[in-house]
Enzyme design. Structure first.
Site, PDB file in Angstrom:
ATOM      1  CG  HIS A 126     -10.233  26.239  18.743  1.00  0.00           C
ATOM      2  ND1 HIS A 126     -11.446  26.798  19.112  1.00  0.00           N
ATOM      3  CD2 HIS A 126      -9.826  25.531  19.829  1.00  0.00           C
ATOM      4  CE1 HIS A 126     -11.722  26.465  20.354  1.00  0.00           C
ATOM      5  NE2 HIS A 126     -10.764  25.685  20.810  1.00  0.00           N
ATOM      6  CG  ASP A 156     -13.851  28.316  17.239  1.00  0.00           C
ATOM      7  OD1 ASP A 156     -13.154  27.661  16.437  1.00  0.00           O
ATOM      8  OD2 ASP A 156     -13.683  28.283  18.471  1.00  0.00           O
ATOM      9  N   GLY A 227      -9.476  21.711  26.626  1.00  0.00           N
ATOM     10  CA  GLY A 227      -9.961  20.343  26.393  1.00  0.00           C
ATOM     11  C   GLY A 227     -11.469  20.270  26.392  1.00  0.00           C
ATOM     12  CG  ASN A 228     -14.434  21.548  29.402  1.00  0.00           C
ATOM     13  OD1 ASN A 228     -13.900  21.857  30.448  1.00  0.00           O
ATOM     14  ND2 ASN A 228     -15.327  20.563  29.322  1.00  0.00           N
ATOM     15  CB  SER A 229     -12.383  23.684  22.919  1.00  0.00           C
ATOM     16  OG  SER A 229     -11.842  24.782  23.591  1.00  0.00           O
ATOM     17  N   GLY A 285     -25.273  44.637   5.953  1.00  0.00           N
ATOM     18  CA  GLY A 285     -24.464  45.699   5.372  1.00  0.00           C
ATOM     19  C   GLY A 285     -24.407  46.985   6.170  1.00  0.00           C
TER      20      GLY A 285
END
Length: 489
Positions: A126, A156, A227-229, A285
């Site tokens: 992101h 992500d 902002g730490n992402s 599955g």
């Protein structure tokens, strides 16, 4: 005199304890991450070691022209052309009109971690999603343009690359070795405040937030803010144990807990993105839930359930033709370990599978009617086989495209679409799609630009059903439908 001496010795011991409680452990390259009970840990070494490896990422989305449909103004149309002599090429269907506008330039920022001296950087998907330009700023303020090597929405994670040499790559540790209660640092650029560290402990492992992705987060109370992402979660040696992913908050700012993607998952994703351009996801599955959650739900319904354990994964459904079905796993079984490693909840099973590839064999131990059974399971990909999944590009279609012109829209009474300008081979030719055909929807997604078609092709190629279901219109106005397989059987 003896009694006085005893008092003196006791006082000295108390003083010694007081000084000890106020002292710090000096962590250096040879130290371990363990702390002496009652003493805080000196995190300065971890900060010095990790800060140079964490970068600031600026995501720039350039200004673009977009077309939107709006309710038409009948009085505006009348006064501009009262008798309708000239027509209106911008008129849409019914009482709608198309308007063009230019989107503003947008910028967002996050963090990333240098994992190799030649410029590979891990961050969150992101952080880089939708970027036209990526600018990476190092701890020493040097700036680089970055390109995207690959992204994975499910975890992500994203891998980007800058052209550099001898860059300060971080040391990567095995996240499976961390313990709850262990001290950690979150390193990043919250609120565009560069080179920021916050301290806390590992609050939990294998945490799931039920966001419909691969989830087995490290939970920490080290402050993680916007902002730490994409930044680093490091241990007391300054070694990477996770990629900061999100915070849990009702306000948008840190309010107690943050979450990081463990390196056990990151390493596999990075390796796949480098080798294949997409993640080779191994599927067992099954659909299910933690045994405790299942038992609690049954109790709420007035049912008494005894599965022989309160830890493990209750199998609620086995997918047809899946790896689990091939191995004989059935609904009602309780998976308790994989490759000899106990699994008490779904997030732990996801973390193990996230490190595997289709075709890998795992030993699965489960309870059936309280009796323990172990089976060898050959994991499959999302498409139900053990082949390498390749992300397809527009080249596989064998055509060139352009957005339909205003004149074509007026003639056919449509408001959007992509016109096939040339068919040179590939899947379009195989299915008989000819020049002039206008693509309007693919897999129920409206297609207005070449970029949108590209995105749908990429997503479909790695999905459980790698087929494009195309709806459109011929130059004569007749509607057309095609089903185009993106992979050979």
């Amino acid at each position: 005199m003896k009694k006085y001496s005893n008092y003196l010795i006791g006082a000295m011991c108390i003083a010694s304890v007081a000084f000890s409680a106020g002292s710090f452990i000096k962590v250096n390259a040879a130290s371990t991450a363990t702390a002496v009970p009652g003493q805080p840990v000196d995190l300065t070494y971890a900060a010095e070691k990790s800060l140079p490896s964490v970068v600031h990422i600026l995501n720039t989305r350039n200004s673009k022209m977009q077309t939107v449909e709006m309710e038409s103004d009948p009085f505006g149309d009348f006064f501009s052309d009262p008798f309708g002599f000239f027509g209106n090429p911008n008129r849409g269907d019914g009482n709608k009109q198309k308007r063009q506008y230019r989107t503003p330039k947008q910028q967002g920022s996050g963090s990333g971690v240098i994992i190799s001296a030649d410029g590979y950087i891990v961050t969150n998907n992101h952080v880089v999603e939708g970027a036209d330009e990526l600018t990476v700023t190092l701890n020493d303020n040097k700036e680089y343009s970055a390109r995207i090597i690959g992204t994975d929405k499910t975890t992500d994670l994203a891998l980007i690359k800058i052209d550099g040499k001898n860059l300060p790559a971080i040391t990567i540790a095995d996240s499976e070795n961390i313990k709850v209660g262990e001290w950690v640092l979150a390193v990043g650029n919250p609120f565009n405040l560069t080179n920021t560290v916050t301290a806390g402990i590992v609050s939990a492992k294998g945490r799931s937030l039920y966001q419909n992705g691969v989830e087995s987060f490290i939970q920490t109370d080290a402050a993680i803010n916007p902002g730490n992402s994409g930044g680093a979660l490091v241990n007391t040696k300054g070694e990477l144990i996770g990629i900061n992913a999100m915070l849990y908050s009702q306000t948008g700012s840190f309010s107690g807990y943050g979450f990081a993607i463990p390196t056990s998952i990151m390493n596999k994703v990075v390796d796949d993105l480098k080798k294949y351009g997409t993640v080779q996801r191994a599927m067992i599955g099954i659909q299910g839930q933690d045994v405790k959650n299942y038992v609690d739900a049954q109790k709420n319904d007035g049912k008494d359930v005894d599965l022989g354990t309160m830890e493990g994964i209750y199998v609620a459904k086995v997918v047809d033709e899946s790896a689990a079905q091939d191995a004989g796993i059935k609904t009602g079984d309780v998976i308790i370990s994989v490759d000899g490693k106990a699994v008490s909840k779904m997030a732990e099973l996801q973390e193990i599978l996230a490190q595997k590839r289709p075709g890998d064999k795992v030993s699965v131990t489960f309870l059936r009617d309280k009796h323990k059974t172990t089976k060898s399971v050959v994991l499959k990909n999302e498409q139900g086989n053990t082949k390498v999944v390749q992300k397809a590009d527009l080249d596989i279609l064998g055509g060139t495209f352009r957005e339909v012109t205003a004149e074509t829209k007026r003639q056919l009474g449509i408001s959007y679409g992509l016109e096939v300008m040339k068919v040179s081979g590939g899947r379009l030719k195989e299915q008989g799609v000819s020049k002039g055909f206008i693509i309007q929807k693919v897999n129920d997604t409206p297609i207005k630009t070449v970029d949108e078609l590209q995105q749908v092709v990429k997503e479909a190629s790695t999905s459980s059903s790698p087929v494009l279901y195309i709806q459109g219109v011929f130059p004569t106005g007749k509607k057309g439908y095609y089903a185009i397989a993106l992979q050979d059987n």
